[in-house]
Design a protein around this motif. Sequence first.
Motif, PDB file in Angstrom:
ATOM      1  N   ALA A  78      -7.307  11.820  -3.453  1.00 15.63           N
ATOM      2  CA  ALA A  78      -6.367  12.337  -4.445  1.00 15.63           C
ATOM      3  C   ALA A  78      -4.967  12.485  -3.850  1.00 15.63           C
ATOM      4  O   ALA A  78      -3.964  12.174  -4.513  1.00 15.63           O
ATOM      5  CB  ALA A  78      -6.855  13.681  -4.982  1.00 15.63           C
ATOM      6  N   ALA A  79      -4.882  12.933  -2.610  1.00 19.06           N
ATOM      7  CA  ALA A  79      -3.572  13.112  -1.980  1.00 19.06           C
ATOM      8  C   ALA A  79      -2.855  11.776  -1.817  1.00 19.06           C
ATOM      9  O   ALA A  79      -1.661  11.646  -2.128  1.00 19.06           O
ATOM     10  CB  ALA A  79      -3.739  13.804  -0.621  1.00 19.06           C
ATOM     11  N   LEU A 101      -9.251  13.377 -11.204  1.00 19.84           N
ATOM     12  CA  LEU A 101      -8.481  14.077 -10.172  1.00 19.84           C
ATOM     13  C   LEU A 101      -7.011  13.703 -10.186  1.00 19.84           C
ATOM     14  O   LEU A 101      -6.146  14.548  -9.923  1.00 19.84           O
ATOM     15  CB  LEU A 101      -9.066  13.782  -8.789  1.00 19.84           C
ATOM     16  CG  LEU A 101     -10.501  14.225  -8.532  1.00 19.84           C
ATOM     17  CD1 LEU A 101     -10.854  13.997  -7.074  1.00 19.84           C
ATOM     18  CD2 LEU A 101     -10.707  15.690  -8.905  1.00 19.84           C
ATOM     19  N   THR A 102      -6.710  12.446 -10.426  1.00 19.87           N
ATOM     20  CA  THR A 102      -5.321  11.982 -10.485  1.00 19.87           C
ATOM     21  C   THR A 102      -5.189  10.987 -11.624  1.00 19.87           C
ATOM     22  O   THR A 102      -6.149  10.331 -12.010  1.00 19.87           O
ATOM     23  CB  THR A 102      -4.882  11.288  -9.178  1.00 19.87           C
ATOM     24  OG1 THR A 102      -5.658  10.097  -9.002  1.00 19.87           O
ATOM     25  CG2 THR A 102      -5.072  12.202  -7.986  1.00 19.87           C
ATOM     26  N   LEU A 109       0.097   2.747 -15.862  1.00 19.90           N
ATOM     27  CA  LEU A 109      -1.025   3.656 -15.647  1.00 19.90           C
ATOM     28  C   LEU A 109      -1.037   4.069 -14.181  1.00 19.90           C
ATOM     29  O   LEU A 109      -1.171   3.210 -13.297  1.00 19.90           O
ATOM     30  CB  LEU A 109      -2.347   2.977 -16.014  1.00 19.90           C
ATOM     31  CG  LEU A 109      -3.626   3.798 -15.825  1.00 19.90           C
ATOM     32  CD1 LEU A 109      -3.623   5.013 -16.758  1.00 19.90           C
ATOM     33  CD2 LEU A 109      -4.863   2.928 -16.091  1.00 19.90           C
ATOM     34  N   PRO A 110      -0.880   5.351 -13.868  1.00 24.81           N
ATOM     35  CA  PRO A 110      -0.865   5.778 -12.470  1.00 24.81           C
ATOM     36  C   PRO A 110      -2.245   5.652 -11.824  1.00 24.81           C
ATOM     37  O   PRO A 110      -3.269   5.546 -12.499  1.00 24.81           O
ATOM     38  CB  PRO A 110      -0.424   7.235 -12.546  1.00 24.81           C
ATOM     39  CG  PRO A 110      -0.801   7.677 -13.914  1.00 24.81           C
ATOM     40  CD  PRO A 110      -0.689   6.468 -14.806  1.00 24.81           C
ATOM     41  N   ALA A 111      -2.253   5.689 -10.506  1.00 19.51           N
ATOM     42  CA  ALA A 111      -3.502   5.612  -9.752  1.00 19.51           C
ATOM     43  C   ALA A 111      -4.448   6.719 -10.196  1.00 19.51           C
ATOM     44  O   ALA A 111      -4.095   7.896 -10.165  1.00 19.51           O
ATOM     45  CB  ALA A 111      -3.208   5.723  -8.259  1.00 19.51           C
ATOM     46  N   THR A 112      -5.646   6.325 -10.615  1.00 19.29           N
ATOM     47  CA  THR A 112      -6.600   7.261 -11.218  1.00 19.29           C
ATOM     48  C   THR A 112      -7.859   7.357 -10.367  1.00 19.29           C
ATOM     49  O   THR A 112      -8.534   6.347 -10.131  1.00 19.29           O
ATOM     50  CB  THR A 112      -6.954   6.807 -12.652  1.00 19.29           C
ATOM     51  OG1 THR A 112      -5.754   6.777 -13.434  1.00 19.29           O
ATOM     52  CG2 THR A 112      -7.963   7.748 -13.290  1.00 19.29           C
ATOM     53  N   VAL A 168      -8.045   2.236 -11.255  1.00 19.58           N
ATOM     54  CA  VAL A 168      -9.036   3.286 -11.494  1.00 19.58           C
ATOM     55  C   VAL A 168     -10.182   3.105 -10.507  1.00 19.58           C
ATOM     56  O   VAL A 168     -10.694   1.986 -10.351  1.00 19.58           O
ATOM     57  CB  VAL A 168      -9.587   3.221 -12.935  1.00 19.58           C
ATOM     58  CG1 VAL A 168     -10.547   4.381 -13.195  1.00 19.58           C
ATOM     59  CG2 VAL A 168      -8.463   3.200 -13.960  1.00 19.58           C
ATOM     60  N   ILE A 169     -10.609   4.176  -9.846  1.00 18.03           N
ATOM     61  CA  ILE A 169     -11.814   4.139  -9.011  1.00 18.03           C
ATOM     62  C   ILE A 169     -12.709   5.315  -9.372  1.00 18.03           C
ATOM     63  O   ILE A 169     -12.237   6.387  -9.744  1.00 18.03           O
ATOM     64  CB  ILE A 169     -11.502   4.175  -7.496  1.00 18.03           C
ATOM     65  CG1 ILE A 169     -10.699   5.418  -7.100  1.00 18.03           C
ATOM     66  CG2 ILE A 169     -10.790   2.910  -7.056  1.00 18.03           C
ATOM     67  CD1 ILE A 169     -10.544   5.591  -5.596  1.00 18.03           C
ATOM     68  N   GLY A 170     -14.009   5.088  -9.259  1.00 18.41           N
ATOM     69  CA  GLY A 170     -14.991   6.141  -9.437  1.00 18.41           C
ATOM     70  C   GLY A 170     -15.587   6.534  -8.102  1.00 18.41           C
ATOM     71  O   GLY A 170     -15.757   5.684  -7.224  1.00 18.41           O
ATOM     72  N   VAL A 171     -15.907   7.817  -7.941  1.00 13.12           N
ATOM     73  CA  VAL A 171     -16.458   8.319  -6.677  1.00 13.12           C
ATOM     74  C   VAL A 171     -17.739   9.084  -6.971  1.00 13.12           C
ATOM     75  O   VAL A 171     -17.780   9.926  -7.886  1.00 13.12           O
ATOM     76  CB  VAL A 171     -15.461   9.230  -5.941  1.00 13.12           C
ATOM     77  CG1 VAL A 171     -15.961   9.533  -4.521  1.00 13.12           C
ATOM     78  CG2 VAL A 171     -14.068   8.601  -5.894  1.00 13.12           C
TER      79      VAL A 171
END
Length: 481
Positions: A300-301, A345-346, A362-365, A385-388
Motif C-alpha cells: 500500500a505504501a 487498500l489503495t 485509475l490509480p494503483a489499486t 489492480v492486484i489482489g492479495v
Amino acid sequence: MDMFIDGAWSATATGATRAITNPATGAVIDTVPWGTAEDADRAIRAAATAFASWKRVPVEERARLQHRAAAAMREASEEIARLLSLELGRPLKGALQEVRRAADLLDVYAEEGLRLTGEMRQSALPGEKVFVTREPVGVVVAITPFNYPINLLVFKLGAALIAGCTMVAKPADDTPLSTLKLASVLHAAGLPKGVFNVVTGRGSEIGSALIAHPVPRKVAFTGGTEAGKKIAALAAQTMKRVTLELGGQCPAIVRADADLGVAARAIVNHAFANSGQFCYRVNRVYAHRSIYEALLEGLAAHASALTIGDGLAGDVSMGPLVNEKIYANSAAQIADARARGARILTGGGRLSGDPYDKGFFLPATVIADADHSMKVMTEETFGPVIGVMPFDSDVEAVERANETRYGLAGFVFSGDIGVALTMAEEIEAGSIWINDIHRSRHDVPFGGMKESGVGREKGHYGVEAYLEYKTTYLSYRGALA
C-alpha cells in the motif's frame, strides 16, 4: 498517416479512415485508413514479391541491414516515442525506453542469425551425403496489441527479417501511429520495399483477411487468449504455423522468510508499470499469513506513492488506461471484490476533476483479503489492480498459483533458495523470477504454457520459429585418377 505498403504510403481505395485519439485528453492526434481485404491482399503480394529476393540475401548482409535499422530506430527514438506516448498515454520516459529496448532486440536477433548452422549427417551409404538446412518459412503476418506496440512487434519482426522472411503487420486499432512511423524509418535505413508492410483496419475484416490469405505461411500474434484461439483456428485452415503469446494471470508468492522491502517494491513496480496493461505483470499475490499484514502495508505504501497523469504533461508514474473497454474490466473486478468482502487498500475508483475527466485514469489499486471466488484472482485484469491473499503452507501457495488456465509467468520471494527453486520448478509458467522482478532478457525464450500461448520468442529460439528444416540427399560418383 496512411498505410505503408511496398515501401510507400498508401490509402485505402474506399477512403474510409479512423481517428486516433490521445487517451489522456481525448484529442484527435491523426487518422489512419480503415483498410479492407483488398488492402490486405495488396500488402501480402508486395511481401511475397519481396520475399523472392530477400530470402536470397546472404545472412551476413541481412544482419548488416538489421544493425543499421536498429541504429536508425535509436536516432528516431524520440519521435517514435512521442507518437507512442500520444496514442497510448504512457509516460514519455517509458515510451522512449520501449523504443530503445526494441532497437537492442533487433541487434540481438541480427547476431543470433549469424550463429545459425546446418548439419551434414554421417551416411552409411557410399557415395551419399545428407544435408540438413534451414530456410525461411515465407511471408509472415504479425498482429500486435496496443500495450507495447513497438517492442512486441520487434519480437516478431527482428526474428522474421534475419531468418529471411518478409512481413505484413497489423497494429492495434488504438496504437497504429508508432508502428507506421517505424516502417518508414526502417525503409529509409535501407530495408528493401515490400519486406516490411503495415496495414490498418478492423481485425474482423482486414485481420481475418490476412490470416485466411493463402500466401502467408506463418501468423505471429500477441493478445488475448480468446482472440488467439480464433486466430489459431483460422490459420489451421491453410496449415499456417503460429506463434501465440496470449493472456496471463500471473502469481507472486511471498514466503515468511522473504525480504518484505524488496518484495513489496518489486511487486508494485512490476504490477503497475504501463498502468498494469501487460500480460506478464503480477496480477495476484499470495503472502504467508505470518507476514500478510506487514506485506500489505508495504504494498500500500509503494502503490500510494505512484503518481498518475498525462504522460506528456510531466514526470508521472502512470498514464491513463487506453480506452473505456480496458478500464471497464478493471472497474468490474474492483466492484466484484468489494461485493465479496475484500478490502480496498489503495485506489479503487476512477479519478475525476481536472485534468482527469477526459481520460480513464485509475490509480494503483491494492485489494486485500482476496480469494479465488473473486475475478481479480482468476481472470486477467490488464489494468492497475492486484489482489492479495494469505496462505498457510508452501504446498497451498503452489496449488493456488497453478489454479488457473494461464501459465505465462510466476514470481517467488524467499530467503531459502532451495525452497524458492523447488517452487519455481512446480509453478506452471514459461518464466519465473526469484527474489526480484525485471524485464525479460532478449537472449532467452519468452512465452507461456497452458492457455497463455504456443511457441517462444526472443533469442535464437525466436529466430528458429521462422525457419523450416529441409533435408537434401546427395548421391555422387567419382574416382580418383
